[in-house]
Design a protein around this motif. Structure first.
Motif, PDB file in Angstrom:
ATOM      1  N   ARG A 197     -12.699 -17.270  41.666  1.00 26.75           N
ATOM      2  CA  ARG A 197     -13.175 -18.555  41.177  1.00 26.75           C
ATOM      3  C   ARG A 197     -14.103 -19.182  42.211  1.00 26.75           C
ATOM      4  O   ARG A 197     -13.806 -19.184  43.416  1.00 26.75           O
ATOM      5  N   CYS A 198     -15.191 -19.758  41.744  1.00 20.95           N
ATOM      6  CA  CYS A 198     -16.147 -20.356  42.668  1.00 20.95           C
ATOM      7  C   CYS A 198     -15.590 -21.622  43.311  1.00 20.95           C
ATOM      8  O   CYS A 198     -16.014 -22.010  44.404  1.00 20.95           O
ATOM      9  N   ASP A 199     -14.635 -22.293  42.635  1.00 22.51           N
ATOM     10  CA  ASP A 199     -14.095 -23.534  43.177  1.00 22.51           C
ATOM     11  C   ASP A 199     -12.857 -23.324  44.040  1.00 22.51           C
ATOM     12  O   ASP A 199     -12.356 -24.269  44.657  1.00 22.51           O
ATOM     13  N   HIS A 256      -8.194 -15.220  42.108  1.00 22.85           N
ATOM     14  CA  HIS A 256      -8.894 -13.998  41.742  1.00 22.85           C
ATOM     15  C   HIS A 256      -8.525 -13.561  40.326  1.00 22.85           C
ATOM     16  O   HIS A 256      -7.434 -13.862  39.836  1.00 22.85           O
ATOM     17  N   VAL A 257      -9.467 -12.844  39.707  1.00 21.90           N
ATOM     18  CA  VAL A 257      -9.225 -12.232  38.400  1.00 21.90           C
ATOM     19  C   VAL A 257      -9.058 -10.731  38.609  1.00 21.90           C
ATOM     20  O   VAL A 257      -9.893 -10.089  39.254  1.00 21.90           O
ATOM     21  N   LEU A 258      -7.958 -10.190  38.091  1.00 27.54           N
ATOM     22  CA  LEU A 258      -7.660  -8.776  38.227  1.00 27.54           C
ATOM     23  C   LEU A 258      -7.469  -8.155  36.845  1.00 27.54           C
ATOM     24  O   LEU A 258      -6.882  -8.780  35.949  1.00 27.54           O
TER      25      LEU A 258
END
Length: 257
Positions: free
Chosen positions: A214-216, A221-223
């Motif tokens: 996520r940029c914020d 994290h996305v897994l």
């Protein structure tokens, strides 16, 4: 009134569903990525449609009300500005041609008249086609639910950089979003082997690939799952089904106040 985000899909409700819908067909729809719920109160169902405009609702006309009462109920939904955008459909064991014509032609039911007497497989295929035609799934590839409020939905991973722990935020049959306590050395494309997920006490051990963060918040994290066994797919499906049932119970309870 809640607005549906583009590509998000539509909620599908079943009012007074037959037992075969509750026990078998609903599972088929959830596994196919459709967000489906059951409701056993016609007035609460009307309020749900007000809250989620444009939703789809299939009605069991075989029970609870007489034929003319069901017709009046459906017409009231169609005429009310707050619910007129709803997409209604009929589910019934009744194959009377005149009854079908009344709903399909006179009442112009957009989601059709599905005959359960055709058999579960045939009914499921028709239902899936109807939902696809009405863009009920939107652009999503799978049904995703939140894990934020579940304390025991966690991740543990031990690799060459040490032990990493995280809290699951979202879950789908494709992957997860997780907030790690620390997330150094995690880059897109990194494969984590033997990741341990805990869902309502059920342990899933699987390999996952990091696809981004996520940029914020660089700890989120996305897994994606590399490969899931049938047992693990079922565990994830049961978690999703439990979440949706709990969500609907909470939503309907608000109308009792």
């Amino acid at each position: 009134m809640k607005q549906r985000q583009f590509g998000q899909g539509k909620k599908t409700f079943f009012l007074y569903p037959h037992s075969v819908i509750r026990e078998k067909l609903l599972d088929t729809l959830l596994l196919a990525g459709f967000e489906a719920y059951t409701i056993f109160n016609k007035e609460k169902a009307r309020k749900i449609l007000m809250e989620y405009p444009g939703s789809i609702m299939f009605i069991n006309i075989d029970e609870y009300l007489k034929e003319d009462e069901w017709e009046a109920y459906i017409r009231s939904i169609q005429k009310d500005p707050r619910t007129e955008s709803s997409r209604l459909g009929i589910i019934s064991y009744n194959h009377d041609q005149h009854l079908m014509e009344k709903y399909l032609i006179d009442l112009s039911i957009p989601c059709g008249y599905i005959q359960l007497k055709l058999g579960l497989k045939e009914s499921a295929q028709i239902m899936l086609k109807v939902l696809e035609a009405n863009e009920a799934r939107g652009r999503r590839l799978s049904l995703r639910v939140s894990c934020k409020e579940e304390r025991d939905s966690t991740l543990n991973y031990e690799g060459k950089w040490g032990i990493y722990r995280g809290k699951l935020l979202d879950l789908s049959s494709l992957g997860i979003a997780v907030k790690f306590e620390k997330a150094d050395n995690f880059y897109p494309g990194t494969v984590l082997q033997n990741v341990q997920l805990k869902l309502h006490g059920k342990i899933i051990i699987t390999d996952m690939t990091i696809v981004g963060q996520r940029c914020d918040d660089d700890c989120i994290h996305v897994l994606l799952f590399k490969k899931l066994s049938t047992e693990h797919k079922l565990a994830i499906f049961r978690y999703i089904k439990h979440y949706l049932e709990k969500k609907m119970e909470t939503c309907l309870a608000r109308y009792d106040r």
